[in-house]
Design a protein around this motif. Sequence first.
Motif, PDB file in Angstrom:
ATOM      1  N   GLY A 224       0.785  -1.226   0.000  1.00  0.00           N
ATOM      2  CA  GLY A 224       0.000   0.000   0.000  1.00  0.00           C
ATOM      3  C   GLY A 224       0.817   1.278   0.000  1.00  0.00           C
ATOM      4  N   THR A 225       2.109   1.191   0.230  1.00  0.00           N
ATOM      5  CA  THR A 225       2.933   2.399   0.270  1.00  0.00           C
ATOM      6  C   THR A 225       3.225   2.908  -1.135  1.00  0.00           C
ATOM      7  OG1 THR A 225       4.977   1.118   0.302  1.00  0.00           O
ATOM      8  CG2 THR A 225       4.002   1.684   2.438  1.00  0.00           C
ATOM      9  N   LEU A 226       3.607   4.184  -1.210  1.00  0.00           N
ATOM     10  CA  LEU A 226       3.944   4.816  -2.481  1.00  0.00           C
ATOM     11  C   LEU A 226       5.437   5.076  -2.564  1.00  0.00           C
ATOM     12  CD1 LEU A 226       1.099   7.500  -2.787  1.00  0.00           C
ATOM     13  CD2 LEU A 226       1.275   5.369  -4.054  1.00  0.00           C
ATOM     14  N   GLU A 227       5.973   4.935  -3.777  1.00  0.00           N
ATOM     15  CA  GLU A 227       7.352   5.330  -4.030  1.00  0.00           C
ATOM     16  C   GLU A 227       7.367   6.109  -5.338  1.00  0.00           C
ATOM     17  OE1 GLU A 227       9.633   1.765  -4.353  1.00  0.00           O
ATOM     18  OE2 GLU A 227       8.736   1.163  -6.272  1.00  0.00           O
ATOM     19  N   GLY A 228       8.328   7.008  -5.481  1.00  0.00           N
ATOM     20  CA  GLY A 228       8.408   7.801  -6.698  1.00  0.00           C
ATOM     21  C   GLY A 228       8.855   6.976  -7.884  1.00  0.00           C
ATOM     22  N   LEU A 229       8.273   7.265  -9.061  1.00  0.00           N
ATOM     23  CA  LEU A 229       8.702   6.586 -10.279  1.00  0.00           C
ATOM     24  C   LEU A 229      10.009   7.200 -10.773  1.00  0.00           C
ATOM     25  CD1 LEU A 229       5.343   6.350 -12.289  1.00  0.00           C
ATOM     26  CD2 LEU A 229       6.621   4.440 -11.325  1.00  0.00           C
ATOM     27  N   PRO A 230      10.884   6.406 -11.384  1.00  0.00           N
ATOM     28  CA  PRO A 230      12.131   6.954 -11.918  1.00  0.00           C
ATOM     29  C   PRO A 230      11.887   7.965 -13.031  1.00  0.00           C
ATOM     30  CG  PRO A 230      11.843   4.654 -12.577  1.00  0.00           C
ATOM     31  CD  PRO A 230      10.806   4.946 -11.548  1.00  0.00           C
ATOM     32  N   ASN A 231      10.796   7.753 -13.795  1.00  0.00           N
ATOM     33  CA  ASN A 231      10.413   8.697 -14.846  1.00  0.00           C
ATOM     34  C   ASN A 231       8.960   9.102 -14.653  1.00  0.00           C
ATOM     35  OD1 ASN A 231      12.885   8.646 -16.489  1.00  0.00           O
ATOM     36  ND2 ASN A 231      12.322   6.521 -16.885  1.00  0.00           N
ATOM     37  N   LYS A 232       8.653  10.349 -14.934  1.00  0.00           N
ATOM     38  CA  LYS A 232       7.280  10.840 -14.801  1.00  0.00           C
ATOM     39  C   LYS A 232       6.594  10.812 -16.166  1.00  0.00           C
ATOM     40  CE  LYS A 232       8.489  13.777 -10.881  1.00  0.00           C
ATOM     41  NZ  LYS A 232       8.595  15.153 -10.348  1.00  0.00           N
ATOM     42  N   HIS A 233       5.315  10.464 -16.132  1.00  0.00           N
ATOM     43  CA  HIS A 233       4.577  10.253 -17.379  1.00  0.00           C
ATOM     44  C   HIS A 233       3.281  11.064 -17.380  1.00  0.00           C
ATOM     45  CE1 HIS A 233       7.275   6.813 -17.684  1.00  0.00           C
ATOM     46  NE2 HIS A 233       6.769   6.317 -16.563  1.00  0.00           N
ATOM     47  N   ILE A 234       2.771  11.292 -18.585  1.00  0.00           N
ATOM     48  CA  ILE A 234       1.460  11.917 -18.770  1.00  0.00           C
ATOM     49  C   ILE A 234       0.520  10.902 -19.419  1.00  0.00           C
ATOM     50  CG2 ILE A 234       0.185  13.613 -20.151  1.00  0.00           C
ATOM     51  CD1 ILE A 234       1.439  14.808 -17.711  1.00  0.00           C
ATOM     52  N   ASP A 235      -0.679  10.825 -18.845  1.00  0.00           N
ATOM     53  CA  ASP A 235      -1.721   9.912 -19.335  1.00  0.00           C
ATOM     54  C   ASP A 235      -3.016  10.711 -19.326  1.00  0.00           C
ATOM     55  OD1 ASP A 235      -3.888   8.138 -19.434  1.00  0.00           O
ATOM     56  OD2 ASP A 235      -3.462   7.258 -17.483  1.00  0.00           O
ATOM     57  N   THR A 236      -3.526  11.070 -20.502  1.00  0.00           N
ATOM     58  CA  THR A 236      -4.770  11.838 -20.531  1.00  0.00           C
ATOM     59  C   THR A 236      -5.865  11.052 -21.234  1.00  0.00           C
ATOM     60  OG1 THR A 236      -4.748  13.022 -22.666  1.00  0.00           O
ATOM     61  CG2 THR A 236      -3.271  13.830 -20.935  1.00  0.00           C
ATOM     62  N   GLY A 237      -7.095  11.328 -20.859  1.00  0.00           N
ATOM     63  CA  GLY A 237      -8.230  10.673 -21.496  1.00  0.00           C
ATOM     64  C   GLY A 237      -9.409  11.614 -21.585  1.00  0.00           C
ATOM     65  N   MET A 238      -9.891  11.844 -22.808  1.00  0.00           N
ATOM     66  CA  MET A 238     -11.054  12.711 -23.009  1.00  0.00           C
ATOM     67  C   MET A 238     -12.174  11.880 -23.622  1.00  0.00           C
ATOM     68  SD  MET A 238     -11.523  16.493 -24.557  1.00  0.00           S
ATOM     69  CE  MET A 238     -10.439  16.360 -25.971  1.00  0.00           C
ATOM     70  N   GLY A 239     -13.353  11.953 -23.010  1.00  0.00           N
ATOM     71  CA  GLY A 239     -14.508  11.218 -23.507  1.00  0.00           C
ATOM     72  C   GLY A 239     -14.994  11.785 -24.823  1.00  0.00           C
ATOM     73  N   PHE A 240     -14.822  11.027 -25.880  1.00  0.00           N
ATOM     74  CA  PHE A 240     -15.171  11.490 -27.228  1.00  0.00           C
ATOM     75  C   PHE A 240     -16.652  11.824 -27.336  1.00  0.00           C
ATOM     76  CE2 PHE A 240     -16.645  10.027 -31.512  1.00  0.00           C
ATOM     77  CZ  PHE A 240     -16.107  11.065 -32.263  1.00  0.00           C
ATOM     78  N   GLU A 241     -17.506  10.967 -26.813  1.00  0.00           N
ATOM     79  CA  GLU A 241     -18.957  11.187 -26.931  1.00  0.00           C
ATOM     80  C   GLU A 241     -19.379  12.456 -26.193  1.00  0.00           C
ATOM     81  OE1 GLU A 241     -17.942   6.980 -27.654  1.00  0.00           O
ATOM     82  OE2 GLU A 241     -17.504   8.350 -26.016  1.00  0.00           O
ATOM     83  N   ARG A 242     -18.786  12.684 -25.007  1.00  0.00           N
ATOM     84  CA  ARG A 242     -19.130  13.894 -24.254  1.00  0.00           C
ATOM     85  C   ARG A 242     -18.605  15.146 -24.954  1.00  0.00           C
ATOM     86  NH1 ARG A 242     -18.129  12.240 -17.859  1.00  0.00           N
ATOM     87  NH2 ARG A 242     -19.499  10.397 -17.864  1.00  0.00           N
ATOM     88  N   LEU A 243     -17.414  15.039 -25.537  1.00  0.00           N
ATOM     89  CA  LEU A 243     -16.877  16.179 -26.284  1.00  0.00           C
ATOM     90  C   LEU A 243     -17.787  16.523 -27.451  1.00  0.00           C
ATOM     91  CD1 LEU A 243     -14.552  18.195 -26.816  1.00  0.00           C
ATOM     92  CD2 LEU A 243     -13.444  16.401 -28.177  1.00  0.00           C
ATOM     93  N   CYS A 244     -18.294  15.494 -28.151  1.00  0.00           N
ATOM     94  CA  CYS A 244     -19.220  15.748 -29.258  1.00  0.00           C
ATOM     95  C   CYS A 244     -20.482  16.452 -28.763  1.00  0.00           C
ATOM     96  CB  CYS A 244     -19.590  14.442 -29.949  1.00  0.00           C
ATOM     97  SG  CYS A 244     -18.233  13.681 -30.885  1.00  0.00           S
ATOM     98  N   MET A 245     -20.974  16.060 -27.585  1.00  0.00           N
ATOM     99  CA  MET A 245     -22.156  16.711 -27.011  1.00  0.00           C
ATOM    100  C   MET A 245     -21.909  18.202 -26.828  1.00  0.00           C
ATOM    101  SD  MET A 245     -24.104  15.914 -23.372  1.00  0.00           S
ATOM    102  CE  MET A 245     -22.662  16.308 -22.365  1.00  0.00           C
ATOM    103  N   VAL A 246     -20.748  18.553 -26.314  1.00  0.00           N
ATOM    104  CA  VAL A 246     -20.433  19.965 -26.067  1.00  0.00           C
ATOM    105  C   VAL A 246     -20.295  20.725 -27.382  1.00  0.00           C
ATOM    106  CG1 VAL A 246     -18.737  21.543 -25.086  1.00  0.00           C
ATOM    107  CG2 VAL A 246     -19.315  19.427 -23.869  1.00  0.00           C
ATOM    108  N   LEU A 247     -19.530  20.171 -28.315  1.00  0.00           N
ATOM    109  CA  LEU A 247     -19.235  20.897 -29.550  1.00  0.00           C
ATOM    110  C   LEU A 247     -20.439  20.953 -30.490  1.00  0.00           C
ATOM    111  CD1 LEU A 247     -15.601  19.661 -30.310  1.00  0.00           C
ATOM    112  CD2 LEU A 247     -16.339  21.735 -29.141  1.00  0.00           C
ATOM    113  N   GLN A 248     -21.364  20.005 -30.374  1.00  0.00           N
ATOM    114  CA  GLN A 248     -22.556  20.021 -31.222  1.00  0.00           C
ATOM    115  C   GLN A 248     -23.735  20.704 -30.540  1.00  0.00           C
ATOM    116  OE1 GLN A 248     -23.191  15.992 -32.664  1.00  0.00           O
ATOM    117  NE2 GLN A 248     -21.177  15.910 -33.641  1.00  0.00           N
TER     118      GLN A 248
END
Length: 871
Positions: A224-248
């Motif tokens: 359960g403990t946390l340790e720092g990763l040797p490299n930092k990463h970016i992971d993004t996720g955008m809901g395509f269907e919700r984005l379409c709702m906004v733009l339409q």
Amino acid sequence: MNSQDIRATFLKFFEDKKHSIVPSAPMVLKDDPTLMFVNAGMAPFKEYFLGNSEPKNNRITDSQKCLRVSGKHNDLEEVGYDTYHHTLFEMLGNWSFGDYFKKEAIAWAWELLTEVYKIDKDILYVTVFEGSDDDDNLKMDTEAYDIWKQYISEDRILKGNKKDNFWEMGEQGPCGPCSEIHVDIRSAEEKAKVDGKTLVNEDHPHVVEIWNLVFMQYNRKANGTLEGLPNKHIDTGMGFERLCMVLQNVRSNYDTDVFTPIIREIEAITGKDYDVDEKVDIAIRVISDHVRAVAFSIADGQLPSNTGAGYVIRRILRRAVRYGFTFLDKKEPFIYRLVNVLTEKMGAAFPELKAQKQLIENVIKEEEASFLRTLDQGLAILDRIVDNATDKQVSGSKVFELKDTYGFPEDLTDLILREKGFSYNKGEFNKRLKEQQGRGREASELKSDDWTDLIEDEDQEFIGYDQLEAKVKITKYRKVVSKKDGEMYQLVFNLTPFYAEGGGQVGDKGYIQAGNGDVFYIVDTKKENNIIIHLTKELPRDVNQVFIAKVDAKQRYRTECNHTATHLLHQALREVLGEHVEQKGSAVHSKYLRFDFSHFSKLTVEELRDVENFVNSRIESKLPLQEGRNVPMEKAIEEGAMALFGEKYGDAVRTVRFGQSIELCGGTHVDNTADIWHFKIVSEGAVASGIRRIEAITNDAVKSYYHENNRSFFEMKDMLNNAQEPVKALQNLQDENTGLKKQIEQLLKDKAKNIKGELKNEITEINGVNFLAKQLDLDPSGIKDLCFELGSQFDNLYLLFGAENDGKAILSCYVSKSLVETKSLNAGTIVRELGKHIHGGGGGQPFFATAGGKHPEGIVNALEAAKGYIS
């Protein structure tokens, strides 16, 4: 913007930011035991986050198909009831593996949303992690907060708790704080009444999260403990269907052009209008969502079945069928007809839909028809349960059995019972359900320790194509415990001759030997997130020494014979049946091979013979293995190599050629087809609509097969008194048997005629009903004929006959149709109730029904009780 333009704009934006566009990975995962389906955009890239592989480009963008219907992320029951949850959805993502971090991720997200998509800044909110006071003692993400202040006013930057703003892959693995971007699309009047920031993360249908920026900077350990990763990463996720709702500029995901063509088609097929009746609307939303999930799953190689991922797909489709059955009055298959419009809409972005369209339609249609038959059967059983209920509440156990045994959904049972003025014991039902779920969890539960690293940063090499024995070092290990296998150890070697289960081929077995001669057996070999794992029951005391690793050569050889035969079989089927044949699954073991393929009809005896002969001719031709390693994917396809739908291939692949058969394959094979010795098909049958399965054997298994058949032949010949022509002798026996059966049938008919004459005199009239109850010495067929013959001669006839056959009791009830109408007598109801006397049950039509039981002594009591229905 239409949905195609929205997707293309996203990918082009990040391509301009030096990201490689990669295609969506198949949704069904094959080398990750922790996940059944891809449920987030990052799942196909776990090996990069874990450091098991190096990506070719540290910046990637894609639109990933995701499925959230099982485990921790399960949105199934919400789908249809709200306007923004889905089973299948697209997740638009951009990824950095040890390259850029928070500053760039936030800046580009803001640029894309506000400058490219032109979303009004005043309807956006962002959240950052507020920190936690629990065991992790994490600080607030002030870095992200300070970056966001450059783009949006501080009153629109909200602090979120660990549940909402700390993203974890699972109980173990890479994790980190995240920033969500939410959009408020309510009307001005609604905004004036309630401040939007109070609705963020409160499941409001018009204040929704559209993008999550995850900052991977920690690793969660087994304790359960946390340790720092040797490299930092970016992971993004955008809901395509919700984005379409906004733009339409619409108020629901289902009002976007992602769904409206499917909804219009449902309206046309069913005659029901959307946006008129809420129950109908829910059903239409369920079906329009679920057909996407099922179609994409089949396109990715996962057929509906009774276990694992296939069971989940079957459950999704059946949920859609029962909503159509209950609320759209569709009693025949129709969902398969939606595949055409789905393919037209999404086939350009996902060409697997076009390529597999016919198969998808066939499978869905067959599954629909099968479940509709189940619903009919369940309705009949439910009627009997209601008829036998002593009060207005039905047993919860009965409802559970209806669900568990017949697949009849409990919510449909509940609806039907309420319509009849009944209910069921929900507490009893839930108790049975929890017991079943608990057993399933216990059976599948796997607990694992953290990896113990012995050698840092050493890449693993597979040498098993060329060697079955090698000197190896253990680079890391961990203990795992499961209900099924108990305590095991997983070992990773610096190099290994053991082939890991994959591509349908089983993993190698064998052993490693320590310097002192101690042997530790490898019971299986698997691949997890691109590392080869060796399973053993016992951990060596000294894990730092050099071991001799040796593969079980005999099992490997037999498996190789079957794998090569699988390739030849694939070629044979395409040659004999046509180019439409495609592999849909395989299992290659040491004892047999199994091959699933697309084809529309049962293979004839001649076709099976031709397939066998084709394969065996290639074996006799002694074709050598021609192997290509690290072949560019494009070159392999140009050379004619067959790629399978649902498989994930890299830029460089391995090709396996035997003569004209060439396939992309990572499995192991014989050096020459002559090693196979012989190929024999042992079975052929249907798996699903349009999918056939062949099981076959090679080499030693064929020798055993012929030896056993030869032994059986001589045993049969001995039983035929060593006849010179055993086939002719057997035919004579069959002809003689047929003649004797006809004689017996005639004798029984004559006996029934004699009995009929006697029974006419025993029929008595009671309250205007001609009645007889009697035990007879006849078979069920003879009794049925007798009932109808008497029924043709007597009006208002009610009969109950009992008989004992092979130690079992049989009751047969006949009621004239006039009595069914005037006296409300029902043969089916009568035998169900009287069947209790013989410890059995049964049913049938109102005018004729039968019951069977295991207590012949109860026949007398049943016959005595029969009179009670008219006296």
